[in-house]
Design an enzyme around this catalytic site. Structure first.
Site, mmCIF file in Angstrom:
data_model
loop_
_atom_site.group_PDB
_atom_site.id
_atom_site.type_symbol
_atom_site.label_atom_id
_atom_site.label_comp_id
_atom_site.label_asym_id
_atom_site.label_seq_id
_atom_site.Cartn_x
_atom_site.Cartn_y
_atom_site.Cartn_z
ATOM 1 C CE LYS A 127 -5.832 21.839 8.709
ATOM 2 N NZ LYS A 127 -6.512 20.532 8.507
ATOM 3 C CG HIS A 142 14.892 -21.993 -25.292
ATOM 4 N ND1 HIS A 142 15.552 -23.164 -25.000
ATOM 5 C CD2 HIS A 142 15.655 -20.991 -24.777
ATOM 6 C CE1 HIS A 142 16.676 -22.889 -24.357
ATOM 7 N NE2 HIS A 142 16.747 -21.584 -24.205
ATOM 8 C CB CYS A 201 -14.062 12.495 13.269
ATOM 9 S SG CYS A 201 -14.696 11.125 14.247
ATOM 10 C CG ASP A 257 18.124 -23.996 -27.719
ATOM 11 O OD1 ASP A 257 17.304 -24.812 -28.158
ATOM 12 O OD2 ASP A 257 18.679 -24.108 -26.602
ATOM 13 C CB ILE A 309 -7.777 3.743 9.752
ATOM 14 C CG1 ILE A 309 -6.372 3.162 9.865
ATOM 15 C CG2 ILE A 309 -8.811 2.640 9.582
ATOM 16 C CD1 ILE A 309 -6.168 2.292 11.082
ATOM 17 N N PRO A 310 -7.532 6.883 9.750
ATOM 18 C CG PRO A 310 -8.978 8.130 11.104
ATOM 19 C CD PRO A 310 -8.868 6.817 10.375
ATOM 20 C CB ALA A 334 -0.151 2.058 0.222
#
Length: 923
Positions: free
Chosen positions: A778, A128, A728, A164, A592-593, A654
């Site tokens: 920073k 069921h 980079c 049922d 990716i950055p 993610a």
């Protein structure tokens, strides 16, 4: 006898089925579900002594009957089991003749008398599709959705004389997804897991371990069969209740309302989580607010002010259309078929005839469903067409939208020609008037060829670093979104046309995508300037220009990926041929950055696609917009759905899920060393997926006193300040020979003072804002640390007094090897200069190599012998001699030591996305 004994032993020892207790079963029921339960029970070694099913309909046998007849199992087709409340004698005798020990009722629409139910030794079990005692009755799946249940499931229970109400043997449950329909829930969970559960239940009974758990009456519900006449929509309810009503009746019997005097049935409902798109009003009887026919579908409104969207409509004559075409329905003209298209139509007619075996001749007016086809026949039709018509990919909805054969062929032909409405991409743009153009920016997740909100509706703000303002809200991908994207990529690779596409055609799509990137370069460069702070002129030339070059370069590689033949030692008298094949890996993840959003996407995804893989790409959270624009252009280029998927969102959700996902075979990452280590660990623990990492750097640039000083100053500044220092391979530390040190510093400061800091969209700007607020902070802390340690701040070191995230180009001298500035990467416009003694080549090389990083390096000297010696000794993936930042799509790029491993660009990059298979044959 010895041979016979070994064969018997082998049979007994390799199939664990022979050690289990087995039963004689009567299978009572029908449908494909019944057929699959029957097949699995037989495979498990149970003996089905009789199948009891419904009579043939229109000359077409039920799937359960077909399977049993093929096996030679006795099949009984009774139209009914009782008359006026009493069991039909002939039916009972036929049933008892098979001698079943257990009745199995996987799906049964007939009423089975209790004397039959109780007759076997073990009684009867029934499947069921609800979590009993909730939703007793024949429309349990419908009511699970109609009532908005968060959990769905099924029960296998012992039959009794109630409806049922018998004791529970086992139950299974699953989450109900927000946009599940009856078909979706059934196909995803209730069907496949229900088959397994029925087989498990039978084995529990055979082993004497089956429980009998009485059903509680608390929480019990009973709902009647949903029919068309009681499926009318009552409009004075919330959007969620309306959505549940519509999806709970999708596909049967179909929720309906009255529009312009006729019954219109709604299908494919979803809650609208984004803003309501513009559209044309449509009056609906009983609704307080008109619907809106939009390019995405029909928007409907609840009494709570919230909205839902319906994708498909069906009229009283059975015709189904996309809701977006309500006002243009019937305008499509009939197309004439070419000879090749007529061959396809002929093949499809044969497929229809095979499914509709009860129909003597398939004619233009033959209706698929009125001829007896079911929803499972839809799946069969779509799959057979894919297999026999050159990979033509249709959707189940295509069958529902064109149920008559002639209409179906027209839809197929339009799909073949690329004229079908399905191919049109629906994009809900954010529009901005900027840079003397209207910029159109997608902001949703891009999954399986469609832009869609995140599953939980969450968004986040992406910020313009020039003034700190919000550009737009962007979908924040959840774990569910990641899983959907991976599933789409996996299906595209394993079952879609991409996996069957020849290499040259793959290259053609990539060339087309490169052309589209070039055609839209001004808009892409503008988006890059808005989202990342890149100076527009630099974005146009480098961010976008090199992306175009990258796709063109790898497009040319598609049909040149080759293995090799290998001479091996022959085992005479046999002869062997050994060769290798280069094959794609499958689903690849790319993270990716934020410093070169589109260019980093291109560097990795172009090689990935050229190798034949599919991909799921996560752009940096702070710079998602050019990646989503790229997704739009990929559809226009003709890439099949599922090949490219873009999921904006955070790395901790993610990104982490991508590194752990078992269906991903390769992950390419560019970012910090710390995150790279975490990703590598997750990739190893999950499924040992292949990894390539381009990580942090502290690239040394050595300037000797015999250099061309003007060039060294100009290029040294570029080595540090190019792209605001967010580069980079930026020269993280300059070693300048003592005799020219002071003059070099003086000239650098003079040139910095000439630089214009300002709006990146201003063509005269040299230096734009840093990418985001946290990074600017920073960098300021980095400068404070340098001053505290005793380095000399020659210029800059401060935030520019204007809106946005601007920082002054900065120069430090007297930087000693132990200092923080000498060891750590700034990733900003900060020149760190150290002096070295005249003529001390080996000494400066030792200092330059005294770092855990090894991405790039450089040397300026007129002495070619010195240049070659230094380039040989520098521990870095790239060495620039009398130049800097000179990368090219044909030259491999990547680091050593803690700057990572693996290559982007050049032929070597292809090998990151390929596997080698060795084949040896004897002839």
């Amino acid at each position: 006898m010895l041979w016979r004994g070994s064969q018997a032993l082998r049979r007994f020892s390799t199939g664990q089925v022979y050690f289990k207790n087995k039963l004689k079963l009567a299978v009572i029921g029908q449908s494909l579900f019944g057929q699959e339960v029957y097949n699995h029970l037989c495979k498990e070694g149970h003996r089905v002594v009789g199948v009891f099913t419904v009579p043939d309909k229109d000359g077409k046998a039920d799937p359960l009957a077909l399977a049993a007849e093929k096996d030679g199992t006795p099949v009984f087709k009774f139209p009914r089991w009782r008359v006026k409340g009493k069991t039909i004698k002939e039916v009972a005798e036929a049933y008892k003749s098979v001698g079943a020990e257990l009745n199995v009722l996987p799906f049964c629409t007939q009423f089975i008398p209790m004397d039959i139910i109780d007759s076997p030794k073990h009684g009867s079990i029934i499947y069921h599709p609800s979590i009993l005692p909730r939703h007793r009755g024949a429309s349990a799946i419908n009511w699970t959705l109609i009532m908005g249940d968060k959990k769905a499931g099924f029960s296998v229970f012992w039959a009794d004389d109630g409806l049922d109400t018998g004791p529970i043997l086992l139950q299974r449950s699953c989450d109900v997804e927000p946009n599940d329909t009856v078909d979706a829930l059934y196909n995803r969970f209730l069907f496949p897991e229900g088959i397994k559960a029925m087989v498990e239940a039978v084995q529990l009974i055979a082993d004497g371990k089956a429980p009998r758990i009485p059903q509680l009456e608390e929480g019990a519900t009973y709902e009647g069969i949903q029919k068309k006449e009681n499926a009318e929509i009552s409009w004075d309810q919330s959007a969620e209740v309306l959505h549940n009503w519509i999806r709970g009746h999708d596909k049967v019997p179909g929720a309906w309302t009255e529009i312009n005097g006729q019954m219109v049935t709604f299908y494919s409902s979803s809650l609208l989580k984004s803003s309501v798109p513009p559209g044309e009003p449509l009056e609906i009887k009983g609704a307080k607010k008109p619907g809106l026919v939009t390019k995405n579908g029909l928007v409907l409104f609840g009494n709570d002010g919230k909205a839902l969207m319906v994708k498909n409509l069906q009229f009283e004559d059975g015709r189904m259309i996309p809701a977006s075409q309500y006002f243009s329905a019937g305008e499509t003209s009939v197309v004439e078929l070419t000879p090749d298209e007529m061959k396809v139509a002929g093949t499809i007619k044969v497929i229809w005839a095979g499914i509709l075996s009860n129909v003597p001749v398939i004619e233009d007016s033959t209706d698929f469903f009125k001829s007896g086809a079911s929803s499972m026949d839809v799946v069969r039709l779509v799959e057979e067409i894919r297999q026999k018509c050159g990979g033509l990919q249709l959707q189940n909805e295509d069958v529902y939208m064109a149920t008559k054969f002639a209409d179906f062929i027209q839809k197929v032909v339009r799909r073949l020609r690329g004229e079908d409405g399905e191919a049109e991409l629906v994009v809900d743009y954010v529009l901005k008037e900027v840079n003397e153009m209207t910029v159109k920016m997608p902001y949703q997740c891009f999954i399986n060829g469609q832009f869609t909100d995140s599953e939980d509706g969450k968004t986040y703000d992406t910020i313009n670093p020039t003034d700190g303002s919000t550009i737009c809200k962007v979908a924040y991908a959840s774990l569910v979104d990641v899983d959907k994207a991976v599933a789409a990529a996996k299906d595209a690779f394993e079952n879609g046309e991409w996996g069957r596409m020849n290499a040259r055609e793959r290259g053609r799509l990539m060339y087309r995508l490169a052309d589209l990137l070039e055609e839209n370069q001004e808009e892409l460069a503008t988006i890059e300037a808005l989202d990342s702070g890149a100076v527009y002129t630099l974005a146009l030339k480098t961010h976008i220009g090199m992306s175009v070059q990258t796709f063109r370069y790898f497009a040319g590689w598609c049909d040149k990926i080759q293995g090799s033949t290998i001479p091996i030692n022959q085992a005479r008298p046999n002869r062997n041929l050994t060769f290798t094949k280069k094959e794609p890996l499958g689903v690849c993840a790319i993270i990716i950055p934020w410093n070169y959003p589109l260019m980093m996407l291109a560097w990795k995804s172009a090689a990935c696609l050229a190798a034949g893989n599919t991909l799921v790409l996560k752009p940096a959270q702070v710079t998602p917009l050019t990646a989503l624009k790229f997704a739009e252009l990929s559809v226009k280029a003709g890439f099949p759905k599922g090949v490219i998927n873009i999921i904006p969102g955070s790395g901790c959700i993610a990104g982490q899920r991508l590194s752990e996902h078992p269906d991903i075979r390769k992950l390419g990452f560019t970012g910090s060393t710390a995150i790279g280590k975490q990703i590598m660990k997750s990739c190893a623990v999950s499924n040992l997926k292949k990894v390539s990492l381009e990580l942090g750097g502290k690239s040394p640039l050595i300037i000797f006193n015999d250099c061309e000083l003007d060039k060294a100053v100009r290029m040294g500044m570029g080595a540090v300040f190019f792209n605001k220092g967010e580069n980079c391979i930026a020269a993280g530390r300059l070693f300048v020979e003592e005799s020219i040190h002071d003059e070099f510093v003086t000239r650098v400061v003079e040139e910095i003072k000439k630089m214009k800091i300002g709006d990146p969209l201003d063509r005269s700007t040299d230096h734009g804002p840093q990418n985001h607020q946290a990074h600017l902070e920073k960098l300021l802390q980095y400068c404070e640390a340098g001053v505290k340690e005793g380095a000399t701040l020659v210029y800059g070191g401060r935030q520019v007094h204007r809106p946005g995230f601007f920082m002054e180009p900065t120069v430090f001298t007297d930087v000693e090897d132990h200092m923080y500035l000498a060891k750590e990467e700034s990733f900003g416009p900060i020149m760190v200069i150290s002096k070295f003694q005249n003529g001390d080549i080996d000494g400066v090389l030792q200092r330059a190599n005294n770092t855990e990083y090894g991405l790039a390096s450089g040397v300026f000297t007129r002495d070619i012998s010195k240049a070659m010696y230094v380039s040989e000794k520098l521990e870095a993936g790239t060495v620039f001699v009398n130049t800097y930042n000179k990368t090219d799509v044909a030259a491999p790029f990547g680091g050593v030591k803690q700057s990572g491993f693996g290559k982007d660009l050049g032929e070597e990059a292809l090998n990151e996305y390929l596997k080698t298979k060795t084949v040896t044959l004897e002839y």
